[in-house]
Design a protein around this motif. Sequence first.
Motif, PDB file in Angstrom:
ATOM      1  N   UNK A   1       0.862  -1.178   0.000  1.00  0.00           N
ATOM      2  CA  UNK A   1       0.000   0.000   0.000  1.00  0.00           C
ATOM      3  C   UNK A   1       0.895   1.222   0.000  1.00  0.00           C
TER       4      UNK A   1
ATOM      5  N   UNK B   1       3.507   0.963   3.070  1.00  0.00           N
ATOM      6  CA  UNK B   1       3.280   0.092   4.227  1.00  0.00           C
ATOM      7  C   UNK B   1       3.099  -1.341   3.773  1.00  0.00           C
TER       8      UNK B   1
ATOM      9  N   UNK C   1       0.883  -1.667  10.861  1.00  0.00           N
ATOM     10  CA  UNK C   1       0.227  -0.366  10.858  1.00  0.00           C
ATOM     11  C   UNK C   1       1.196   0.761  10.556  1.00  0.00           C
ATOM     12  N   UNK C   2       2.433   0.437  10.194  1.00  0.00           N
ATOM     13  CA  UNK C   2       3.469   1.449  10.105  1.00  0.00           C
ATOM     14  C   UNK C   2       3.708   1.904   8.665  1.00  0.00           C
ATOM     15  N   UNK C   3       3.988   3.185   8.536  1.00  0.00           N
ATOM     16  CA  UNK C   3       4.352   3.756   7.243  1.00  0.00           C
ATOM     17  C   UNK C   3       5.850   4.029   7.222  1.00  0.00           C
TER      18      UNK C   3
ATOM     19  N   UNK D   1       0.727   7.635  16.704  1.00  0.00           N
ATOM     20  CA  UNK D   1       2.133   7.515  16.330  1.00  0.00           C
ATOM     21  C   UNK D   1       2.904   8.774  16.738  1.00  0.00           C
TER      22      UNK D   1
ATOM     23  N   UNK E   1       6.504  10.594  15.402  1.00  0.00           N
ATOM     24  CA  UNK E   1       7.599  10.609  14.439  1.00  0.00           C
ATOM     25  C   UNK E   1       8.560  11.750  14.805  1.00  0.00           C
TER      26      UNK E   1
ATOM     27  N   UNK F   1       9.708   7.010  12.369  1.00  0.00           N
ATOM     28  CA  UNK F   1       8.800   6.538  13.411  1.00  0.00           C
ATOM     29  C   UNK F   1       9.575   6.220  14.683  1.00  0.00           C
TER      30      UNK F   1
ATOM     31  N   UNK G   1      -5.801   1.076   9.677  1.00  0.00           N
ATOM     32  CA  UNK G   1      -5.679   0.671   8.276  1.00  0.00           C
ATOM     33  C   UNK G   1      -4.390   1.292   7.767  1.00  0.00           C
TER      34      UNK G   1
ATOM     35  N   UNK H   1      -2.888   7.837   7.747  1.00  0.00           N
ATOM     36  CA  UNK H   1      -2.632   8.483   9.024  1.00  0.00           C
ATOM     37  C   UNK H   1      -2.927   9.973   8.908  1.00  0.00           C
TER      38      UNK H   1
END
Lengths: 111, 111
Positions: A32, A93, A97-99, B33, B35, B45, B97, B100
């Motif tokens: 994604x 990602x 749940x992390x980008x 989150x 960052x 992150x 999902x 963010x």
Amino acid sequence: DQQVKQNSPSLSVQEGRISILNCDYTNSMFDYFLWYKKYPAEGPTFLISISSIKDKNEDGRFTVFLNKSAKHLSLHIVPSQPGDSAVYFCAASGRSNKLVFGAGTILRVKS
Amino acid sequence: DAMVIQNPRYQVTQFGKPVTLSCSQTLNHNVMYWYQQKSSQAPKLLFHYYDKDFNNEADTPDNFQSRRPNTSFCFLDIRSPGLGDAAMYLCAAATGVNEQFFGPGTRLTVL
């Protein structure tokens, strides 16, 4: 180890023309991808996304293209407007749940 | 409008003096989150909460800690700030999902 790379630190485009921002990734588990836009003194705002099951997603003037075999995505803005001048971040990602973000490309649209 | 709010927007602290940055969200999202973003670099992150479950990134220094007393609030504590901790700190919220929603950030200066 940069998993998401935006190799152009900046891009300058004339108003009305197309802006093309590029992003490369190395992790084949990413499924994604998102583009965020950031104005000075503001947080990043979501712009457009694409799932790995697609190769194109369009929203108004913004289109994102995904080339999975090349691990490359691009954001097209057409026509470009002066208000589009901002920093654009590519993010990816996988199953978490992390980008993971790229370092950003500064877009300047000249009027 | 539902939002992610960060306070303060600008924080100045002295070398070694503990500092707390705060974030609140009206989105009722279950994931939050933190960052760190340094100039011309990708947002990095530090950690995230999935509901009350705390997830620390492997390379986040021990100097950085976080608290999430309820769904709406999340805090970043820097126990002994060094000059290298000067950065923009971004808070984000998500439903778990992918997209963010970011706050405007807190710019931390360490003297």
